[in-house]
Design an enzyme around this catalytic site. Structure first.
Site, PDB file in Angstrom:
ATOM      1  N   GLY A  78       0.813  -1.193   0.000  1.00 27.12           N
ATOM      2  CA  GLY A  78       0.000   0.000   0.000  1.00 27.12           C
ATOM      3  C   GLY A  78       0.858   1.259   0.000  1.00 27.12           C
ATOM      4  N   CYS A  79       0.226   2.384  -0.321  1.00 31.91           N
ATOM      5  CA  CYS A  79       0.969   3.638  -0.441  1.00 31.91           C
ATOM      6  C   CYS A  79       1.407   4.171   0.916  1.00 31.91           C
ATOM      7  CB  CYS A  79       0.132   4.666  -1.189  1.00 31.91           C
ATOM      8  SG  CYS A  79      -1.550   4.899  -0.552  1.00 31.91           S
ATOM      9  N   TYR A  80       0.474   4.296   1.863  1.00 31.97           N
ATOM     10  CA  TYR A  80       0.862   4.740   3.206  1.00 31.97           C
ATOM     11  C   TYR A  80       1.891   3.787   3.824  1.00 31.97           C
ATOM     12  CZ  TYR A  80      -2.866   8.322   3.766  1.00 31.97           C
ATOM     13  OH  TYR A  80      -3.667   9.421   3.667  1.00 31.97           O
TER      14      TYR A  80
END
Length: 312
Positions: A125-127
């Site tokens: 995921g990005c976070y």
């Protein structure tokens, strides 16, 4: 050499030119086909990238794997090790928990050696990417005091909220604001791959794309800023997409947007560590990272398709 065998979508997009759905890809000259096991099998593809809803990815990945395709999944369907986390954080019962045991987390900087043998790659995921890359090497070396809170405050552009219309993401209403406090679905992913419990608070930023994460942690007594920098340098000096900034310089979203880079900076006062990272949530936080992981799995230059001039 990598080439596109086909583009697949939902029944409603089947038969449409890709450029009518994504105008920036008008020159691609591709027609969207409906996603079915038969269509994937007959496409001649050796690998498939899934940018599908989490629950849909489970079924499509299962079919693709049984058809002999390598799967790179951009959803969260295979990121978490515990199937019990899926009802709590993603709202569905995982139909193939056995695949969670064989999926490889596609963060090349930390798990590159497992990628060549991986049939199923779970793109991070990005976070989580923005938090894991600064934190994981320091936690692994025992540099961070795990009995004290590790606090992660992250802000993402509106593209991180998806395309579903809502008041909080409309052009006139969007504003800097927190959300998902103590409940965001990326929390277990961050903790799992950082190797420690964290306190993560995401924020919506009033801009298009990009993530800026500010991390607070307490160092062990013997650690210093030089210790932190040495560990991160040893981990990332040879990495093509990680840039550790000099002391006194700080990352910005503008410096990484539309690239696959993550910029990281650190500062220490006493035992208090502040680490800041910036990345593009649609590139190093999604599509770019998936392509980088695929390149690594094939033993190719990881910059292929991501840096102009990169060659195999």
């Amino acid at each position: 050499m990598l080439s596109i065998a086909g583009v697949f979508g939902s029944e409603s997009t089947s038969g449409r030119a890709l450029g009518t759905i994504a105008p920036s890809l008008r020159d691609a000259d591709l027609i969207v086909a409906e996603t079915t096991a038969e269509a994937l099998a007959s496409s001649g593809a050796e690998a498939v990238f899934l940018a599908t809803p989490h629950e849909a990815s489970v079924g499509i990945a299962d079919s693709a794997l049984r058809g002999g395709l390598r799967v790179i999944d951009l959803s969260a369907a295979f990121r978490l090790a515990n199937p019990e986390d899926y009802p709590k954080f993603y709202g569905f019962e995982h139909a193939r928990p056995d695949l969670l045991r064989v999926a490889v987390y596609g963060l090349p900087e930390l798990d590159r050696e497992r990628l060549p043998s991986a049939e199923l790659i779970a793109a991070p995921g990005c976070y989580p990417t923005s938090a894991i890359l600064p934190l994981a090497p320091l936690i692994a070396k025992g540099t961070i005091e795990r009995s004290r809170d590790i606090v992660i405050d992250s802000t993402s552009g509106v593209s991180g909220a998806g395309r579903t219309a809502s008041g909080r993401t409309s052009f006139c209403e969007v504003s800097q604001s927190p959300y998902g406090v103590f409940s965001h679905r990326h929390q277990p992913e961050i903790d799992l791959y950082c190797g420690a419990a964290t306190v993560f608070t995401p924020h919506l930023g009033p801009y298009e794309r990009g993530i800026c994460s500010t991390i607070h942690a307490t160092l062990i007594d013997a650690a210093s800023e030089a210790t932190v920098r040495d560990i991160l340098h040893d981990q990332y000096a040879a990495e093509p997409f990680v840039r550790l900034l000099p002391s006194g310089e700080w990352p910005s979203v503008g410096a990484v947007v539309r690239t696959n880079f993550i910029d990281i900076a650190v500062a220490v006062r006493g035992r208090h560590l502040i680490a800041v990272s910036c990345l593009d949530n649609l590139m190093k936080g999604a599509a770019g990272q998936a392509l980088q992981a695929f390149n690594a799995s094939m033993g190719w230059d990881e910059r292929l398709g991501l840096v102009p001039g990169a060659v195999g």
